[in-house]
Write a protein that holds these residues in place. Structure first.
Motif, PDB file in Angstrom:
ATOM      1  N   THR A  89       1.529  37.937 -41.607  1.00  0.00           N
ATOM      2  CA  THR A  89       2.644  37.308 -42.123  1.00  0.00           C
ATOM      3  C   THR A  89       1.356  37.488 -43.471  1.00  0.00           C
ATOM      4  N   GLN A  90       2.343  37.456 -44.592  1.00  0.00           N
ATOM      5  CA  GLN A  90       1.739  36.971 -46.118  1.00  0.00           C
ATOM      6  C   GLN A  90       0.476  35.340 -46.589  1.00  0.00           C
ATOM      7  N   PRO A  91      -0.670  36.085 -46.657  1.00  0.00           N
ATOM      8  CA  PRO A  91      -1.277  35.148 -47.056  1.00  0.00           C
ATOM      9  C   PRO A  91      -0.341  34.516 -48.187  1.00  0.00           C
ATOM     10  N   LYS A  92      -1.074  32.414 -48.077  1.00  0.00           N
ATOM     11  CA  LYS A  92       0.329  31.876 -49.037  1.00  0.00           C
ATOM     12  C   LYS A  92      -0.081  32.359 -50.082  1.00  0.00           C
ATOM     13  N   PRO A  93       1.170  31.405 -51.417  1.00  0.00           N
ATOM     14  CA  PRO A  93       0.910  31.695 -53.115  1.00  0.00           C
ATOM     15  C   PRO A  93      -0.143  31.999 -53.150  1.00  0.00           C
ATOM     16  N   GLY A  94      -0.338  32.331 -54.315  1.00  0.00           N
ATOM     17  CA  GLY A  94      -1.351  31.720 -54.734  1.00  0.00           C
ATOM     18  C   GLY A  94      -2.876  31.711 -54.845  1.00  0.00           C
ATOM     19  N   ARG A  95      -2.941  32.467 -53.008  1.00  0.00           N
ATOM     20  CA  ARG A  95      -4.075  31.941 -52.125  1.00  0.00           C
ATOM     21  C   ARG A  95      -4.598  33.714 -52.537  1.00  0.00           C
ATOM     22  N   PRO A  96      -6.039  33.482 -53.444  1.00  0.00           N
ATOM     23  CA  PRO A  96      -6.717  34.909 -53.549  1.00  0.00           C
ATOM     24  C   PRO A  96      -7.316  35.582 -51.900  1.00  0.00           C
ATOM     25  N   LYS A  97      -6.753  36.855 -52.167  1.00  0.00           N
ATOM     26  CA  LYS A  97      -8.441  37.502 -51.032  1.00  0.00           C
ATOM     27  C   LYS A  97      -9.746  37.431 -50.390  1.00  0.00           C
ATOM     28  N   VAL A  98      -9.917  36.943 -50.158  1.00  0.00           N
ATOM     29  CA  VAL A  98     -11.526  36.412 -50.222  1.00  0.00           C
ATOM     30  C   VAL A  98     -11.858  37.770 -49.752  1.00  0.00           C
ATOM     31  N   PRO A  99     -12.771  38.492 -49.704  1.00  0.00           N
ATOM     32  CA  PRO A  99     -13.943  39.622 -48.816  1.00  0.00           C
ATOM     33  C   PRO A  99     -14.644  38.796 -48.165  1.00  0.00           C
ATOM     34  N   VAL A 100     -15.136  39.538 -46.494  1.00  0.00           N
ATOM     35  CA  VAL A 100     -14.932  38.879 -46.020  1.00  0.00           C
ATOM     36  C   VAL A 100     -16.953  38.901 -46.108  1.00  0.00           C
ATOM     37  N   PHE A 101     -17.046  37.038 -45.931  1.00  0.00           N
ATOM     38  CA  PHE A 101     -19.336  37.096 -45.650  1.00  0.00           C
ATOM     39  C   PHE A 101     -20.069  38.080 -45.262  1.00  0.00           C
ATOM     40  N   PRO A 102     -20.451  38.090 -45.812  1.00  0.00           N
ATOM     41  CA  PRO A 102     -21.107  40.002 -44.685  1.00  0.00           C
ATOM     42  C   PRO A 102     -22.176  39.317 -43.714  1.00  0.00           C
ATOM     43  N   GLY A 103     -22.495  37.938 -44.365  1.00  0.00           N
ATOM     44  CA  GLY A 103     -23.392  37.532 -43.574  1.00  0.00           C
ATOM     45  C   GLY A 103     -25.058  36.945 -43.852  1.00  0.00           C
ATOM     46  N   ARG A 104     -26.110  35.687 -43.743  1.00  0.00           N
ATOM     47  CA  ARG A 104     -27.126  35.212 -44.354  1.00  0.00           C
ATOM     48  C   ARG A 104     -27.894  36.489 -44.674  1.00  0.00           C
ATOM     49  N   LYS A 105     -28.528  37.703 -43.559  1.00  0.00           N
ATOM     50  CA  LYS A 105     -28.914  38.538 -43.437  1.00  0.00           C
ATOM     51  C   LYS A 105     -29.092  39.443 -45.013  1.00  0.00           C
ATOM     52  N   PHE A 106     -28.701  39.180 -45.265  1.00  0.00           N
ATOM     53  CA  PHE A 106     -28.274  40.378 -46.899  1.00  0.00           C
ATOM     54  C   PHE A 106     -28.348  39.892 -47.440  1.00  0.00           C
TER      55      PHE A 106
END
Length: 306
Positions: free
Chosen positions: A219-236
């Motif tokens: 399915t497609q993301p909701k209209p107007g909802r930007p694609k957020v890059p995956v959070f890599p983790g607090r260790k970075f």
């Protein structure tokens, strides 16, 4: 020895039953939450703290909310698991332990019900109780990076006791595990709590609390909802870290107008300027002002890139 990297007190929790001063534990970077049930109806004394978890959630049946008591820092080893000398590390293996006051045993539930003893039967917990646990887990995900996932098998008590259904982890699986599990899953232990608690609904609510649910595959993301890059983790994002995620974060901070502490510009090396810029962004968002520590978690990341 690990260094504590996130907030150590769960907001709103009471320290009236604080045991860390009498039973100092080891500092650790938590990536696991273990859920227990007390098999009782009130806050235990835990033998004066010698068998205490990090936190206890006591259901207030009149106000329909959980009252939280904190006994150890989030990232300090507590004492509620069997931990054999020379065996598998349990209490000290990056684990935050939570006792849920009530029972998971249907026989006990029946006896207490017949006797008119008010209590919470966790396999049939009401929505407000599930929501209270979910909010804690969403906070642990945001502040300490604990994955909102866990074992698939959560058998009902008494089938959860011992290793009857094969749900208990091996040493190798336990050592590699990150996420949310029950006392029934921990090696060296034979307890079956929290039994058939509705962990699927709890984790669903936790993810919804952070708006982390992804659209179904195909399915497609909701209209107007930007694609957020995956959070890599607090260790970075800690002292001495050097990686591309720090640079990506810094560039996004500048783009959003939160780069005032950079003297030259963002780089791949995490430093005080990065922390101060993240803190400024966190202070600007109502959702984050209570936790403006300058270190990004999944919610900070999502809001920044949205």
């Amino acid at each position: 020895m690990s260094v504590k990297t996130g907030p150590q007190r769960y907001p709103g929790s009471s320290r009236a039953n604080w045991y860390q001063d009498d039973f100092p534990g080891d500092p650790m970077e938590v990536n696991v939450v273990v859920l227990h049930t007390t098999e009782g109806t009130s806050l235990p004394d835990y033998g004066g703290g010698g068998a205490a978890p990090n936190l206890t959630a006591v259901p207030d049946l009149d106000t329909k909310r959980l009252r939280w008591f904190q006994h150890f820092d989030i990232e300090c080893s507590s004492r509620a698991l069997q931990n054999l000398a020379g065996g598998v590390e349990t209490n000290t293996l990056n684990v935050c332990q939570v006792e849920l006051v009530g029972t998971c045993d249907p026989t006990t539930h029946g006896k207490w019900k017949d006797a008119g003893r008010r209590h919470l039967f966790w396999p049939e917990a009401p929505a407000w109780a599930l929501e209270g646990v979910a909010r804690f887990l969403s906070w642990m995900h945001e502040q300490h990076g604990v994955p909102l996932s866990g074992p698939k098998a959560w058998p009902a008590y008494p089938d959860s006791y011992g290793s009857r259904n094969g749900q208990r982890m091996s040493k190798a699986k336990w050592t590699a595990f990150n996420g949310v599990c029950g006392h029934m899953h921990v090696p060296e232990n034979d307890h079956g709590d929290p039994g058939g608690i509705d962990i699927t609904e709890i984790l669903r609510r936790a993810r919804a609390d952070l708006d982390l649910d992804e659209p179904p595959a195909g399915t497609q993301p909701k209209p107007g909802r930007p694609k957020v890059p995956v959070f890599p983790g607090r260790k970075f994002f800690r002292e001495g870290a050097v990686n591309d995620h720090v640079l990506v974060l810094g560039r996004q901070l500048v783009k959003e107008g939160f780069g005032d502490h950079y003297k030259v510009g963002p780089s791949r090396s995490w430093g005080e300027a990065d922390r101060l810029n993240v803190r400024d962004f966190q202070k600007s968002r109502e959702e984050l002002r209570g936790d403006a520590d300058g270190f990004p978690g999944p919610l900070t990341w999502k809001l920044l890139f949205s």
